[in-house]
Design a protein around this motif. Structure first.
Motif, mmCIF file in Angstrom:
data_model
loop_
_atom_site.group_PDB
_atom_site.id
_atom_site.type_symbol
_atom_site.label_atom_id
_atom_site.label_comp_id
_atom_site.label_asym_id
_atom_site.label_seq_id
_atom_site.Cartn_x
_atom_site.Cartn_y
_atom_site.Cartn_z
ATOM 1 N N TYR A 195 0.828 -1.209 0.000
ATOM 2 C CA TYR A 195 0.000 0.000 0.000
ATOM 3 C C TYR A 195 0.865 1.263 0.000
ATOM 4 C CZ TYR A 195 -4.477 2.370 0.863
ATOM 5 O OH TYR A 195 -5.617 3.127 0.741
ATOM 6 N N LEU A 196 2.030 1.172 0.604
ATOM 7 C CA LEU A 196 2.971 2.299 0.629
ATOM 8 C C LEU A 196 3.407 2.706 -0.780
ATOM 9 C CD1 LEU A 196 5.508 1.682 3.552
ATOM 10 C CD2 LEU A 196 4.182 3.751 3.171
ATOM 11 N N MET A 197 3.470 1.721 -1.668
ATOM 12 C CA MET A 197 3.977 1.985 -3.019
ATOM 13 C C MET A 197 3.150 3.042 -3.757
ATOM 14 S SD MET A 197 6.666 0.214 -3.362
ATOM 15 C CE MET A 197 7.522 -1.241 -2.748
ATOM 16 N N ILE A 198 1.883 3.176 -3.390
ATOM 17 C CA ILE A 198 1.009 4.123 -4.080
ATOM 18 C C ILE A 198 1.501 5.553 -3.894
ATOM 19 C CG2 ILE A 198 -1.338 5.060 -4.165
ATOM 20 C CD1 ILE A 198 -2.331 2.283 -3.308
ATOM 21 N N THR A 199 2.031 5.868 -2.738
ATOM 22 C CA THR A 199 2.562 7.215 -2.504
ATOM 23 C C THR A 199 4.071 7.282 -2.673
ATOM 24 O OG1 THR A 199 2.726 6.751 -0.113
ATOM 25 C CG2 THR A 199 0.707 7.808 -0.908
ATOM 26 N N THR A 200 4.742 6.163 -2.431
ATOM 27 C CA THR A 200 6.204 6.155 -2.433
ATOM 28 C C THR A 200 6.799 6.163 -3.837
ATOM 29 O OG1 THR A 200 6.218 4.956 -0.336
ATOM 30 C CG2 THR A 200 8.237 4.899 -1.623
ATOM 31 N N VAL A 201 6.246 5.368 -4.734
ATOM 32 C CA VAL A 201 6.784 5.282 -6.099
ATOM 33 C C VAL A 201 6.723 6.624 -6.836
ATOM 34 C CG1 VAL A 201 6.493 4.226 -8.362
ATOM 35 C CG2 VAL A 201 6.434 2.794 -6.309
ATOM 36 N N PRO A 202 5.583 7.324 -6.825
ATOM 37 C CA PRO A 202 5.571 8.635 -7.485
ATOM 38 C C PRO A 202 6.568 9.620 -6.871
ATOM 39 C CG PRO A 202 3.341 7.889 -7.088
ATOM 40 C CD PRO A 202 4.237 6.948 -6.350
ATOM 41 N N SER A 203 6.717 9.568 -5.545
ATOM 42 C CA SER A 203 7.636 10.489 -4.871
ATOM 43 C C SER A 203 9.082 10.232 -5.267
ATOM 44 C CB SER A 203 7.481 10.355 -3.351
ATOM 45 O OG SER A 203 6.188 10.724 -2.926
ATOM 46 N N ILE A 204 9.493 8.953 -5.307
ATOM 47 C CA ILE A 204 10.878 8.647 -5.672
ATOM 48 C C ILE A 204 11.107 8.862 -7.164
ATOM 49 C CG2 ILE A 204 10.614 6.172 -6.166
ATOM 50 C CD1 ILE A 204 13.509 7.859 -4.255
ATOM 51 N N ALA A 205 10.077 8.669 -7.996
ATOM 52 C CA ALA A 205 10.216 8.892 -9.438
ATOM 53 C C ALA A 205 10.488 10.372 -9.719
ATOM 54 C CB ALA A 205 8.956 8.432 -10.167
ATOM 55 N N ILE A 206 9.721 11.243 -9.089
ATOM 56 C CA ILE A 206 9.931 12.684 -9.253
ATOM 57 C C ILE A 206 11.311 13.078 -8.739
ATOM 58 C CG2 ILE A 206 9.141 14.976 -8.547
ATOM 59 C CD1 ILE A 206 6.300 13.770 -8.353
ATOM 60 N N THR A 207 11.703 12.479 -7.619
ATOM 61 C CA THR A 207 13.012 12.761 -7.022
ATOM 62 C C THR A 207 14.144 12.388 -7.974
ATOM 63 O OG1 THR A 207 12.169 12.425 -4.780
ATOM 64 C CG2 THR A 207 14.543 12.204 -5.095
ATOM 65 N N LEU A 208 14.068 11.215 -8.574
ATOM 66 C CA LEU A 208 15.111 10.763 -9.499
ATOM 67 C C LEU A 208 15.186 11.644 -10.739
ATOM 68 C CD1 LEU A 208 14.650 6.884 -9.265
ATOM 69 C CD2 LEU A 208 16.587 8.230 -8.416
ATOM 70 N N ILE A 209 14.050 12.103 -11.215
ATOM 71 C CA ILE A 209 14.045 13.000 -12.377
ATOM 72 C C ILE A 209 14.775 14.300 -12.042
ATOM 73 C CG2 ILE A 209 12.566 14.421 -13.853
ATOM 74 C CD1 ILE A 209 10.480 12.156 -13.704
ATOM 75 N N ILE A 210 14.496 14.827 -10.859
ATOM 76 C CA ILE A 210 15.160 16.074 -10.434
ATOM 77 C C ILE A 210 16.663 15.876 -10.330
ATOM 78 C CG2 ILE A 210 15.397 17.748 -8.564
ATOM 79 C CD1 ILE A 210 12.422 17.251 -7.925
ATOM 80 N N PHE A 211 17.092 14.768 -9.701
ATOM 81 C CA PHE A 211 18.529 14.517 -9.540
ATOM 82 C C PHE A 211 19.205 14.255 -10.884
ATOM 83 C CE2 PHE A 211 17.639 13.146 -4.982
ATOM 84 C CZ PHE A 211 18.190 14.300 -4.449
ATOM 85 N N ALA A 212 18.517 13.571 -11.795
ATOM 86 C CA ALA A 212 19.091 13.300 -13.118
ATOM 87 C C ALA A 212 19.319 14.598 -13.880
ATOM 88 C CB ALA A 212 18.170 12.373 -13.903
ATOM 89 N N ILE A 213 18.356 15.492 -13.838
ATOM 90 C CA ILE A 213 18.483 16.782 -14.525
ATOM 91 C C ILE A 213 19.588 17.628 -13.895
ATOM 92 C CG2 ILE A 213 17.308 18.963 -15.025
ATOM 93 C CD1 ILE A 213 14.691 17.354 -15.192
ATOM 94 N N ALA A 214 19.643 17.612 -12.554
ATOM 95 C CA ALA A 214 20.616 18.432 -11.846
ATOM 96 C C ALA A 214 22.050 17.955 -12.068
ATOM 97 C CB ALA A 214 20.310 18.423 -10.350
ATOM 98 N N GLY A 215 22.239 16.636 -12.252
ATOM 99 C CA GLY A 215 23.590 16.106 -12.343
ATOM 100 C C GLY A 215 24.215 16.139 -13.718
ATOM 101 N N ILE A 216 23.415 16.336 -14.746
ATOM 102 C CA ILE A 216 23.917 16.238 -16.115
ATOM 103 C C ILE A 216 24.945 17.316 -16.450
ATOM 104 C CG2 ILE A 216 23.229 16.546 -18.527
ATOM 105 C CD1 ILE A 216 20.697 14.989 -17.900
ATOM 106 N N SER A 217 24.786 18.512 -15.918
ATOM 107 C CA SER A 217 25.593 19.653 -16.361
ATOM 108 C C SER A 217 27.013 19.695 -15.802
ATOM 109 C CB SER A 217 24.877 20.957 -16.011
ATOM 110 O OG SER A 217 24.703 21.044 -14.617
ATOM 111 N N LEU A 218 27.316 18.947 -14.730
ATOM 112 C CA LEU A 218 28.636 19.063 -14.093
ATOM 113 C C LEU A 218 29.670 18.121 -14.711
ATOM 114 C CD1 LEU A 218 27.644 19.444 -10.345
ATOM 115 C CD2 LEU A 218 28.368 21.207 -11.924
ATOM 116 N N GLU A 219 30.901 18.631 -14.856
ATOM 117 C CA GLU A 219 32.008 17.847 -15.425
ATOM 118 C C GLU A 219 32.803 17.231 -14.285
ATOM 119 O OE1 GLU A 219 35.934 18.683 -18.136
ATOM 120 O OE2 GLU A 219 34.178 19.954 -18.408
ATOM 121 N N VAL A 220 32.898 15.894 -14.254
ATOM 122 C CA VAL A 220 33.501 15.203 -13.114
ATOM 123 C C VAL A 220 34.396 14.065 -13.585
ATOM 124 C CG1 VAL A 220 31.635 15.746 -11.514
ATOM 125 C CG2 VAL A 220 31.458 13.738 -12.961
#
Length: 478
Positions: A195-220
């Motif tokens: 039952y947790l997955m109903i709220t947890t999956v959308p939250s982590i999906a949005i989180t991963l999208i934000i981190f993916a966008i934020a990390g692309i621009s840096l040279e490492v």
């Protein structure tokens, strides 16, 4: 004759006493508050509650005793599960299961997606270990060093680490908070997680999208990643065969075997794999005993029940592979028992009923009920400074309201997790927030804006309640 309920103002006295005592304990002991100070605070607040009840309202001692015993017996299965979790986490580490998962997981890190990869790796480790604290203090610290070397801001790195670790902690059947939230609400643990997955999956999906966008621009660069991977490979026998253990565990979970059976069999299987793949490490563990005797069987038993610390020459890696065993769960069990005594005393005195009578006035529908539950969880995190206490109190406050009005227990357990478990780390004076800020060396206010999963989860819970998705409506409104 039925005793008169204490007024809401009087009912707040033990809670205020607990808040003040916890404030003092945290100031004195810091991150070690859970080693005993918080437990004493709980028992003292329990004594205050009992004193008010016996002197002011003539409630007999047997009522308090009966209520506390009922509370403790209600989480008896959770206590057994926690003990086995301690054994499992130790054996999964020493057998090489967790190191193999980390080793293969770390290979997928690409510098352009470091933040998203960090979140995913911490999530996987936390699911497998059931502990956000262990994940953050081990692989989290290592990833923080790698991220800093690559030029990322500490707030972003810590936010990715914490978001992933708390996602894993929230959905893992090995997690102490997940077990406690399901137990306190009488919800089967796998039903709770599903039952947790109903709220947890959308939250982590949005989180991963934000981190993916934020990390692309840096040279490492990825030199430190390779160094860490090699350290794991040198210490452990890394082989795909070790992945059999989590796969079999996953099958048992999918088939919905009782948690105790699943955890026991998984621990036993990991122990067999440890004998075949890591005998040298079992010998190393056994030599830590003062008697000096060394054997595979002795090392196996010590890994089950005690702490292990395998030396690697790399401080971060050595910290990563430390385990607590069954003995490492005793402080948590002690805290839960004391929290149950406090909750039982509040219930016997009628203080829970008195406080909830006010809350019911604001619960006109499902949206109001869930919003109130989530908000209360955050409030308790702010005031009691401990997620375990907040989970117990939330369960005690709302359990009868949900039952009386026809709502499923899984809705309560999910609302508690969304409001309590993930927000505790965002509060500087909460035991979780203080611990993670100390471990990572990043202040709570620095990482808070970047803990997207932890921020989104409470709002997602309220949003789903507003929509009514997968919520069984009661026949009569509140």
């Amino acid at each position: 004759m039925k005793n008169k309920l204490p007024s809401p103002l009087v009912s707040l006295v033990p809670i205020i006493a607990l808040i003040l005592l916890l404030f003092i304990v945290i100031r004195l002991f810091g991150s070690n508050a859970l080693d005993g100070g918080s437990q004493i605070a709980l028992l003292t607040a329990t004594a205050v509650c009992i004193l008010i009840g016996m002197v002011g309202y003539r409630i007999p001692w047997r009522d308090f005793e009966h209520s506390m015993i009922n509370n403790i017996s209600g989480v008896a299965s959770a206590i057994f599960i926690l003990l086995i979790i301690g054994a499992l986490s130790g054996m999964w580490m020493v057998s090489g299961v967790v190191p193999t998962l980390i080793y293969y997981g770390i290979q997928i890190i690409h510098p352009s997606f470091f933040l998203a990869s960090t979140c995913i790796i911490c999530a996987v480790v936390s699911v497998m270990t059931g502990s956000s604290w262990t994940t953050i203090a081990t692989i989290g610290v290592a990833l923080l060093g790698i991220g800093k070397a690559q030029g990322f801001e500490t707030g972003w790195i810590a936010g990715a680490i914490i978001s992933g670790a708390y996602f894993g902690d929230k959905v893992s059947p090995l997690s102490e908070t997940t077990v406690l939230a399901s137990s306190i609400t009488d919800t089967p643990i796998f039903k709770h997680i599903h039952y947790l997955m109903i709220t947890t999956v959308p939250s982590i999906a949005i989180t991963l999208i934000i981190f993916a966008i934020a990390g692309i621009s840096l040279e490492v660069n990825d030199i430190n990643i390779n160094t860490f991977s090699e350290g794991l490979k040198e210490k452990f026998t890394i082989t795909p065969w070790l992945l059999v253990v989590p796969v079999v565990t996953g099958i048992m979970i999918a088939r919905r075997l009782p948690p105790l059976i699943t955890l026991f069999l998984s621990t036993f299987l990991a122990g067999i794999f440890a004998i075949f793949f890591q005998p040298q490490l079992l010998h190393e563990v056994s030599t830590a005993d003062p008697t000096g005797n060394s054997s595979v069987l002795k090392g196996l038993l010590m890994t089950f029940y005690g702490k292990t610390s395998l030396q690697t020459g790399n401080e971060a890696l050595t910290e990563l592979i430390k385990t607590r065993g069954m003995s490492g769960m005793l402080n948590t069990i002690w805290l839960i028992i004391c929290a149950m005594c406090f909750g039982g005393a509040l219930t016997a005195c009628g203080m829970i009923a008195s406080l909830t009578s006010i809350l019911v006035r604001f619960m006109k529908n499902t949206f109001g009920l869930v919003t109130s539950t989530v908000s209360s969880g955050i409030f308790l995190n702010l005031t009691t400074s401990d997620q375990y206490i907040s989970i117990v109190l939330s369960g005690e406050m709302y359990r009868n309201i949900y039952q009386k009005n026809g709502y499923e227990s899984r809705l309560l357990s999910r609302s508690i997790e969304d409001g309590v478990t993930v927000t505790s780390v965002l509060i500087p004076w909460n035991s979780c927030g203080m611990t993670q800020a100390t471990v990572l060396g990043v202040s709570t206010f620095t990482y808070l804006p970047y803990c997207f999963f932890n921020i989104l989860s409470p709002f997602m819970s309220i949003l789903v309640a507003a929509i009514g998705y997968k919520i069984v409506k009661p026949k009569k409104g509140i």
